[in-house]
Scaffold this active site. Structure first.
Site, PDB file in Angstrom:
ATOM      1  N   ARG A 117       0.841  -1.198   0.000  1.00 45.67           N
ATOM      2  CA  ARG A 117       0.000   0.000   0.000  1.00 45.67           C
ATOM      3  C   ARG A 117       0.879   1.252   0.000  1.00 45.67           C
ATOM      4  NH1 ARG A 117      -1.912   0.926   4.337  1.00 45.67           N
ATOM      5  NH2 ARG A 117      -1.179  -0.873   5.522  1.00 45.67           N
TER       6      ARG A 117
ATOM      7  N   TYR B  15      -1.426  -3.722  -6.770  1.00 47.77           N
ATOM      8  CA  TYR B  15      -1.136  -4.519  -5.578  1.00 47.77           C
ATOM      9  C   TYR B  15      -2.163  -4.365  -4.463  1.00 47.77           C
ATOM     10  CZ  TYR B  15       1.828  -7.401  -2.665  1.00 47.77           C
ATOM     11  OH  TYR B  15       2.310  -8.446  -1.918  1.00 47.77           O
TER      12      TYR B  15
ATOM     13  N   LYS C 227      -9.721  -2.567   1.615  1.00 51.60           N
ATOM     14  CA  LYS C 227      -9.472  -1.387   2.452  1.00 51.60           C
ATOM     15  C   LYS C 227     -10.293  -0.185   1.988  1.00 51.60           C
ATOM     16  CE  LYS C 227      -6.404  -3.815   4.554  1.00 51.60           C
ATOM     17  NZ  LYS C 227      -6.295  -4.099   5.976  1.00 51.60           N
TER      18      LYS C 227
ATOM     19  N   HIS D 225     -10.597  -2.438  11.407  1.00 50.67           N
ATOM     20  CA  HIS D 225      -9.471  -3.256  10.948  1.00 50.67           C
ATOM     21  C   HIS D 225      -9.232  -4.342  12.000  1.00 50.67           C
ATOM     22  CE1 HIS D 225      -4.986  -3.301   9.463  1.00 50.67           C
ATOM     23  NE2 HIS D 225      -5.723  -4.191   8.827  1.00 50.67           N
TER      24      HIS D 225
ATOM     25  N   SER E 269      -1.321  -3.285  10.392  1.00 50.00           N
ATOM     26  CA  SER E 269      -0.947  -4.177   9.298  1.00 50.00           C
ATOM     27  C   SER E 269       0.319  -4.966   9.639  1.00 50.00           C
ATOM     28  CB  SER E 269      -0.716  -3.351   8.037  1.00 50.00           C
ATOM     29  OG  SER E 269      -1.887  -2.629   7.738  1.00 50.00           O
TER      30      SER E 269
ATOM     31  N   CYS F 217       0.792  -7.149  11.961  1.00 49.15           N
ATOM     32  CA  CYS F 217       1.058  -7.232  13.401  1.00 49.15           C
ATOM     33  C   CYS F 217       0.328  -8.382  14.072  1.00 49.15           C
ATOM     34  CB  CYS F 217       0.729  -5.905  14.080  1.00 49.15           C
ATOM     35  SG  CYS F 217       1.891  -4.600  13.640  1.00 49.15           S
TER      36      CYS F 217
ATOM     37  N   ASP G  47      -9.213  -9.765   9.062  1.00 49.58           N
ATOM     38  CA  ASP G  47      -8.743  -8.415   8.725  1.00 49.58           C
ATOM     39  C   ASP G  47      -9.770  -7.305   8.958  1.00 49.58           C
ATOM     40  OD1 ASP G  47      -6.389  -6.981   7.682  1.00 49.58           O
ATOM     41  OD2 ASP G  47      -7.643  -6.466   5.976  1.00 49.58           O
TER      42      ASP G  47
ATOM     43  N   ARG H  87       2.444 -12.175  -0.139  1.00 49.70           N
ATOM     44  CA  ARG H  87       1.113 -12.528   0.398  1.00 49.70           C
ATOM     45  C   ARG H  87       0.565 -13.782  -0.258  1.00 49.70           C
ATOM     46  NH1 ARG H  87      -1.507  -8.782   4.305  1.00 49.70           N
ATOM     47  NH2 ARG H  87       0.066  -7.164   4.526  1.00 49.70           N
TER      48      ARG H  87
HETATM   49  P1  GTP Z   1      -2.362  -7.490   7.616  1.00 54.84           P
HETATM   50  O1  GTP Z   1      -2.856  -8.567   6.706  1.00 54.84           O
HETATM   51  O2  GTP Z   1      -1.261  -6.673   7.015  1.00 54.84           O
HETATM   52  O3  GTP Z   1      -3.452  -6.629   8.147  1.00 54.84           O
HETATM   53  O4  GTP Z   1      -1.585  -8.209   8.820  1.00 54.84           O
HETATM   54  P2  GTP Z   1      -1.987  -9.116  10.080  1.00 54.84           P
HETATM   55  O5  GTP Z   1      -2.271  -8.249  11.248  1.00 54.84           O
HETATM   56  O6  GTP Z   1      -3.008 -10.126   9.721  1.00 54.84           O
HETATM   57  O7  GTP Z   1      -0.582  -9.827  10.399  1.00 54.84           O
HETATM   58  P3  GTP Z   1      -0.144 -11.367  10.355  1.00 54.84           P
HETATM   59  O8  GTP Z   1      -0.943 -12.223  11.299  1.00 54.84           O
HETATM   60  O9  GTP Z   1      -0.095 -11.797   8.957  1.00 54.84           O
HETATM   61  O10 GTP Z   1       1.338 -11.272  10.963  1.00 54.84           O
HETATM   62  C1  GTP Z   1       2.348 -10.522  10.378  1.00 54.84           C
HETATM   63  C2  GTP Z   1       3.705 -11.005  10.832  1.00 54.84           C
HETATM   64  O11 GTP Z   1       3.789 -11.009  12.252  1.00 54.84           O
HETATM   65  C3  GTP Z   1       4.015 -12.415  10.374  1.00 54.84           C
HETATM   66  O12 GTP Z   1       5.327 -12.472   9.894  1.00 54.84           O
HETATM   67  C4  GTP Z   1       3.856 -13.241  11.614  1.00 54.84           C
HETATM   68  O13 GTP Z   1       4.673 -14.374  11.596  1.00 54.84           O
HETATM   69  C5  GTP Z   1       4.224 -12.270  12.738  1.00 54.84           C
HETATM   70  N1  GTP Z   1       3.490 -12.599  13.984  1.00 54.84           N
HETATM   71  C6  GTP Z   1       2.162 -12.832  14.103  1.00 54.84           C
HETATM   72  N2  GTP Z   1       1.829 -13.166  15.372  1.00 54.84           N
HETATM   73  C7  GTP Z   1       2.984 -13.133  16.091  1.00 54.84           C
HETATM   74  C8  GTP Z   1       3.310 -13.380  17.466  1.00 54.84           C
HETATM   75  O14 GTP Z   1       2.464 -13.709  18.287  1.00 54.84           O
HETATM   76  N3  GTP Z   1       4.618 -13.215  17.823  1.00 54.84           N
HETATM   77  C9  GTP Z   1       5.583 -12.854  16.928  1.00 54.84           C
HETATM   78  N4  GTP Z   1       6.823 -12.720  17.364  1.00 54.84           N
HETATM   79  N5  GTP Z   1       5.310 -12.619  15.617  1.00 54.84           N
HETATM   80  C10 GTP Z   1       4.040 -12.754  15.207  1.00 54.84           C
HETATM   81  C1  SPV Z   2      -2.908  -4.370   5.371  1.00 55.44           C
HETATM   82  O1  SPV Z   2      -1.948  -3.721   4.928  1.00 55.44           O
HETATM   83  O2  SPV Z   2      -3.449  -4.089   6.473  1.00 55.44           O
HETATM   84  C2  SPV Z   2      -3.433  -5.520   4.624  1.00 55.44           C
HETATM   85  C3  SPV Z   2      -2.881  -5.795   3.290  1.00 55.44           C
HETATM   86  O3  SPV Z   2      -4.319  -6.201   5.115  1.00 55.44           O
HETATM   87  S1  SPV Z   2      -3.535  -4.757   2.054  1.00 55.44           S
HETATM   88  O4  SPV Z   2      -4.743  -5.404   1.507  1.00 55.44           O
HETATM   89  O5  SPV Z   2      -2.523  -4.614   1.005  1.00 55.44           O
HETATM   90  O6  SPV Z   2      -3.904  -3.477   2.599  1.00 55.44           O
HETATM   91 MN    MN Z   3      -4.984  -5.422   7.111  1.00 53.78          MN
END
Ligand code: GTP
Ligand code: SPV
Ligand code: MN
Length: 629
Positions: free
Chosen positions: A88, A232, A241, A261, A283, A285, A308, A402
């Protein structure tokens, strides 16, 4: 108008404007398509019906054209994006409300009367020698009074195929908008990658604007989305979003609900009692990971509802907060996903998955950093360059690589909740972010108002999900900094007003979590995270039932650690030193005085005059408590 009827080779879903007019009675839809077909100069129209065979045709076309590589996993493909189109672009994302005050201090604002003609110019001839896909979709189940329909016009087959995975796309949505039995409103979404082709010019594998021009524009008053220059993720899959967060949050403000979110997860305790939790993390996290949690606590079951986005409203009948996941699939972060961290995601993506910017192994499978096995020699990185493991040339997969996959393939999907029109009742809301220092593993708010303050005061270290510097601590209120469609101060006020629609005992309890605190000396994560986060969720669950203990601190209610019994955070079977346990829940008041001062400054100088008084009071209370006054 252009010669749509003169196309000689007609594939099955190609349609002419006349054909479209026979298919729909919705005047607004026909004129939307006509206007932009003419302006963009697209040479074909393709109406997406959403069938499996149509999806396969799109993928085959993209393989032939070089956009996709067929993988060893059944029904799966790899896409490699342009190296300058990988995430983004927040500084190219605009809210075009009438006044800058409406967009608020945290959004990039343009006047609609200035932006619209500028965009119309950019879109002029932007689809030359390209097909315009007409993509009808529904965010939320088709037919639910809470769902919102959209029509995305796009010149990207990758986007059309991704929309099939991520939304309820195709004939059902179209018939709802304009069938024989119905005529309903839709959000017009216009998208072009901004790469017109000269006659006979060969296409590139990932077309996007050659000069890097990008506009992700939202018109909240007329509820329109115009996206130019990028193919993307959040820039281009406009149901996600742009519609389900930015436009939906302004609709939600007007109608008294919340577009967030947030993930939604169902939790069943060993006694068979079930609760639903919603959680907002910025994002990359941890939302997908928490939504698919594989419990390390025996007897506790976790089921995914969404990873999400959550739309939440107070039900007038029972006075509780109900949440729906308006999406149909997951657009999840690949790096870090492994059998150890997230086995449910690994199972979900075994087949029928579109991967973007991951590495390719010599035998035609995918790889990324954080997988339990090393990259086989001779793998190709996300740019297609042949690499050897540990060559010191950086990651093989892009950090924002992704997977795109339908939710139905998740082995722990809560099927009933996912399909439900009214959603699920929420017992607890979590806010969290990446905080190396200061912020404990978990603490509980004292009230809804204090909980809204925890959301408003969220800060997190930046990730690869958006273009820009990594690991920079910034304010990200409610994890909505890039996604709120209107003034952030008013958004805080809206959360306060939604709380007032519920009796205190029916309001979800609010918590703050932080899986990312680091040890001051070793700088490694103090908490194992992932499946062990079930231990924190167990405490949250039991707090909601009045069955867990907490200690008052200056920031809120903090749990003890326990190795037996159920009243604190259960650490039995966990290799966690007493020192680390103490560090994880430590509240250092001198650090929190500084935190309060930073928040005071943020409210005063960034959010400014639209900050609700309740938030200013909360920050002063925090400051007072932390300084021992
Ligand atoms: P968006 O799709 O961008 O909104 O992200 P999201 O909040 O769904 O994040 P996601 O669960 O995909 O995690 C992003 C990164 O954080 C990944 O590389 C995970 O491996 C890492 N991660 C997730 N949960 C944990 C955790 O509990 N501990 C640690 N150390 N890393 C974590
Ligand atoms: C984020 O960035 O919070 C996502 C991925 O979930 S995107 O759809 O690219 O915004
Ligand atoms: Mn997101």
């Amino acid at each position: 108008s252009r010669a749509f009827g003169l196309v000689h080779t007609r594939s099955f879903a190609e349609i002419t404007l006349d054909g479209l007019m026979k298919r729909t009675s919705n005047e607004k839809l026909v004129s939307f398509v006509r206007e932009h077909a003419e302006n963009t100069g697209a040479n074909k129209l393709f109406l997406c019906e959403g069938t499996q065979s149509e999806f396969e045709t799109l993928c085959e076309m993209m393989v032939a054209q070089g956009t996709l590589t067929k993988l060893k996993r059944p029904g799966s493909y790899l896409a490699r994006s342009d190296p300058l189109d990988v995430a983004r672009v927040e500084d190219r994302t605009f809210i075009a409300s009438r006044t800058p005050r409406e967009a608020g201090p945290t959004n990039y604002w343009r006047h609609p009367d200035e932006l619209r003609p500028k965009l119309k110019n950019l879109f002029a001839s932007s689809m030359r020698n390209r097909t315009m896909y007409i993509v009808p979709f529904s965010m939320g189940p088709v037919g639910s009074p809470f769902s919102i329909q959209g029509i995305q016009l796009t010149d990207s087959a990758y986007v059309a195929a991704s929309m099939k995975i991520m939304t309820r796309m195709g004939a059902d949505a179209l018939n709802h908008i304009s069938g024989i039995h119905a005529s309903n409103p839709f959000v017009p979404c216009l998208h072009s990658v901004g790469a017109p082709l000269r006659d006979g010019e060969k296409d590139s594998s990932w077309p996007c604007d050659r000069d890097g021009i990008k506009f992700i524009a939202h018109f909240p008053d007329s509820r329109e989305i115009w996206s130019y220059g990028s193919g993307y993720g959040g820039n281009a899959l406009l149901g996600k979003k742009c519609l389900a967060l930015r436009i939906a949050s302004t609709i939600a403000r007007d109608e008294g609900w919340l577009a967030e979110h947030m993930l939604i997860v169902g939790i069943t305790n060993p006694q068979g009692e079930k609760k639903y939790v919603a959680a907002a993390f910025p994002s990359a996290c941890g939302k997908t990971n928490l939504a698919m949690l594989n419990s390390k606590v025996p007897g506790w079951k976790f089921e995914t509802v969404g990873d999400d986005i959550a739309w939440m409203r107070v039900d007038p009948h029972d006075g509780r907060l109900w949440a729906v996941n308006p999406e149909y699939g997951f657009f999840g972060v690949a790096p870090g996903t492994s059998e150890k961290t997230n086995p449910h995601a690994i199972k979900t993506i075994e087949k029928n998955t579109l991967f973007t910017n991951v590495a390719l192994t010599p035998d035609g499978d995918v790889w990324w950093e954080g997988m339990t096995t090393p990259a086989p020699d001779g793998s190709f990185d996300w740019k297609g360059v042949k690499r050897s493991a540990n060559d010191g040339k950086g990651p093989l997969a892009h950090p924002n690589a992704r997977f795109t996959v339908q939710a139905q393939q998740c082995p722990v999907l809560d099927q009933k909740a996912f399909a439900s029109m009214s959603g699920v009742p929420i017992d607890a809301i979590l806010f969290g972010g990446r905080r190396s220092r200061t912020v404990p593993l978990v603490f509980e708010a004292r009230s809804w108002q204090h909980g809204v303050f925890l959301g408003a005061s969220m800060r997190s270290e930046t990730t690869a999900a958006a273009a820009g510097a990594l690991g920079v601590l910034r304010h990200d209120p409610f994890a909505m900094l890039p996604f709120a469609g209107y003034n952030m101060g008013h958004y805080f006020g809206h959360w306060l007003s939604v709380g007032k629609k519920m009796e205190t005992k029916k309001q979800p309890r609010i918590f703050h979590v932080n899986w990312f605190r680091r040890d001051a000396t070793s700088n490694s994560f103090l908490w194992p995270g992932f499946g062990d986060n079930a231990r924190v969720l167990q405490w949250v669950f039991d707090r909601c039932n009045g069955k867990a203990d907490a200690k008052e601190t200056s920031i809120g209610l903090v749990p003890p650690f326990v190795s037996s019994g159920h009243r604190g955070i259960n650490v039995s079977g966990l290799d966690l030193s007493l020192h680390d346990q103490e560090e994880l829940v430590k509240v250092d008041n001198s650090e929190w005085v500084k935190e309060a001062e930073e928040l005071r400054h943020f409210f005063a100088s960034t959010i400014g005059s639209s900050t609700p008084k309740e938030m200013l009071d909360q920050v002063e209370e925090l400051h007072g408590r932390a300084s021992g006054l």
